[in-house]
Design a protein around this motif. Structure first.
Motif, mmCIF file in Angstrom:
data_model
loop_
_atom_site.group_PDB
_atom_site.id
_atom_site.type_symbol
_atom_site.label_atom_id
_atom_site.label_comp_id
_atom_site.label_asym_id
_atom_site.label_seq_id
_atom_site.Cartn_x
_atom_site.Cartn_y
_atom_site.Cartn_z
ATOM 1 N N ARG A 11 4.724 7.994 -4.408
ATOM 2 C CA ARG A 11 5.795 7.794 -3.420
ATOM 3 C C ARG A 11 5.358 8.256 -2.015
ATOM 4 O O ARG A 11 5.957 9.169 -1.429
ATOM 5 C CB ARG A 11 7.071 8.542 -3.849
ATOM 6 N N PRO A 12 4.321 7.632 -1.462
ATOM 7 C CA PRO A 12 3.846 8.037 -0.129
ATOM 8 C C PRO A 12 4.856 7.674 0.950
ATOM 9 O O PRO A 12 5.747 6.837 0.735
ATOM 10 C CB PRO A 12 2.554 7.225 0.036
ATOM 11 N N ASP A 13 4.715 8.277 2.116
ATOM 12 C CA ASP A 13 5.597 7.956 3.239
ATOM 13 C C ASP A 13 5.287 6.570 3.784
ATOM 14 O O ASP A 13 6.180 5.864 4.264
ATOM 15 C CB ASP A 13 5.444 9.003 4.342
ATOM 16 N N VAL A 14 4.032 6.187 3.745
ATOM 17 C CA VAL A 14 3.623 4.878 4.249
ATOM 18 C C VAL A 14 2.335 4.467 3.542
ATOM 19 O O VAL A 14 1.537 5.312 3.134
ATOM 20 C CB VAL A 14 3.432 4.914 5.796
ATOM 21 N N ILE A 15 2.156 3.156 3.391
ATOM 22 C CA ILE A 15 0.960 2.607 2.759
ATOM 23 C C ILE A 15 0.199 1.781 3.789
ATOM 24 O O ILE A 15 0.781 0.964 4.500
ATOM 25 C CB ILE A 15 1.323 1.704 1.569
ATOM 26 N N VAL A 16 -1.105 2.013 3.877
ATOM 27 C CA VAL A 16 -1.991 1.173 4.682
ATOM 28 C C VAL A 16 -2.735 0.274 3.708
ATOM 29 O O VAL A 16 -3.454 0.761 2.840
ATOM 30 C CB VAL A 16 -2.988 2.011 5.505
ATOM 31 N N ALA A 17 -2.570 -1.041 3.839
ATOM 32 C CA ALA A 17 -3.146 -1.964 2.856
ATOM 33 C C ALA A 17 -3.843 -3.145 3.513
ATOM 34 O O ALA A 17 -3.402 -3.644 4.554
ATOM 35 C CB ALA A 17 -2.053 -2.481 1.915
ATOM 36 N N ASP A 18 -4.932 -3.564 2.883
ATOM 37 C CA ASP A 18 -5.573 -4.814 3.276
ATOM 38 C C ASP A 18 -4.759 -5.957 2.667
ATOM 39 O O ASP A 18 -3.953 -5.740 1.759
ATOM 40 C CB ASP A 18 -7.009 -4.831 2.753
ATOM 41 N N ILE A 19 -4.962 -7.161 3.155
ATOM 42 C CA ILE A 19 -4.290 -8.319 2.562
ATOM 43 C C ILE A 19 -5.119 -8.876 1.409
ATOM 44 O O ILE A 19 -4.633 -9.043 0.294
ATOM 45 C CB ILE A 19 -4.024 -9.410 3.623
ATOM 46 N N THR A 20 -6.385 -9.176 1.674
ATOM 47 C CA THR A 20 -7.244 -9.760 0.653
ATOM 48 C C THR A 20 -7.868 -8.649 -0.185
ATOM 49 O O THR A 20 -8.760 -7.935 0.273
ATOM 50 C CB THR A 20 -8.345 -10.622 1.296
ATOM 51 N N MET A 21 -7.384 -8.496 -1.418
ATOM 52 C CA MET A 21 -7.897 -7.485 -2.345
ATOM 53 C C MET A 21 -8.030 -8.086 -3.733
ATOM 54 O O MET A 21 -7.362 -9.070 -4.051
ATOM 55 C CB MET A 21 -6.949 -6.272 -2.400
ATOM 56 N N PRO A 22 -8.894 -7.511 -4.574
ATOM 57 C CA PRO A 22 -9.033 -8.005 -5.950
ATOM 58 C C PRO A 22 -7.745 -7.830 -6.749
ATOM 59 O O PRO A 22 -6.905 -7.000 -6.433
ATOM 60 C CB PRO A 22 -10.147 -7.119 -6.526
ATOM 61 N N ARG A 23 -7.612 -8.636 -7.784
ATOM 62 C CA ARG A 23 -6.539 -8.569 -8.781
ATOM 63 C C ARG A 23 -5.172 -8.979 -8.241
ATOM 64 O O ARG A 23 -4.453 -9.730 -8.884
ATOM 65 C CB ARG A 23 -6.446 -7.172 -9.410
ATOM 66 N N LEU A 24 -4.809 -8.507 -7.054
ATOM 67 C CA LEU A 24 -3.511 -8.846 -6.471
ATOM 68 C C LEU A 24 -3.606 -8.637 -4.974
ATOM 69 O O LEU A 24 -3.989 -7.560 -4.510
ATOM 70 C CB LEU A 24 -2.410 -7.956 -7.067
#
Length: 214
Positions: free
Chosen positions: A48-61
């Protein structure tokens, strides 16, 4: 001492992720690093982090689909996408899915911390260059779009033409020197952009507007 905001990082480029640790370390607490969308879902539920930094193109999903699934259980989740895709279409899809930010990787040093601060305050941050593009496209065609294929990028058009010629995803990836998951992501994005219900529908729309021959 005031607790630092807790950040979950999801990116399949290890070296880039290591650089983000240094960039964010003074102001944020990096609680975990994951390298694919499925692991992002699991870690977000668990930490339950305060915010997530994520790439768009990633494996699996991919990141956008991961956010869509995540919001079903964590509707208030705050995600900032950090991507190499300099295309307003990606930004529109990310924001439609509920993202709080869209930052380009080459501008991470200047913009990522600003985007995270905005997300924590409940505000949306979009890379200035893409923000201008989004506004320009809306002003050019604020109402109905007569040609939905006009919004496709040159690379998406290349992918679509090869798929329409009967090429498999693997053959398209080989022909364009890109990964199969990138081809799949282009397919998904194109269907979203033109409002197609599936690959066959996408090709029919492309034929209708003269993008590919019948």
């Amino acid at each position: 001492m005031k607790n630092r905001p807790r950040v979950l990082l999801a990116d399949d480029h290890q070296m880039f992720a290591d650089g983000l640790r240094t960039l964010l370390g003074e102001e944020f607490e990096l609680v975990e690093y994951v390298a694919d969308g499925v692991a992002m879902l699991e870690a977000a539920q668990r930490l339950r982090p305060d915010v997530i930094v994520a790439d768009i193109t990633m494996p699996r999903l991919n990141g956008i689909d991961a956010l869509t699934q995540l919001r079903a259980n964590l509707p208030d989740v705050r995600v900032v996408f950090l991507t190499m895709h300099h295309d307003a279409a990606y930004a529109r899809r990310a924001l439609a899915a509920g993202a709080f930010g869209f930052v380009l990787k080459h501008s991470a040093v200047q913009e990522l911390v600003l985007a995270l601060r905005a997300a924590l305050e409940g505000r949306i941050f979009v890379a200035p260059s893409l923000g201008a593009d989004l506004v320009a496209r809306h002003q050019t065609n604020p109402g109905r779009r007569t040609d939905p294929c006009a919004a496709l990028t040159p690379r998406q058009r290349e992918v679509l033409k090869l798929l329409a010629d009967g090429k498999s995803v693997k053959q398209v990836a080989s022909s364009l020197s890109i990964s199969t998951r990138t081809v799949e992501f282009h397919k998904y994005t194109m269907m979203e952009t033109v409002g197609a219900k599936g690959m066959a529908d996408l090709i029919r729309i492309a034929i209708r507007y003269g993008l590919v021959s019948e």
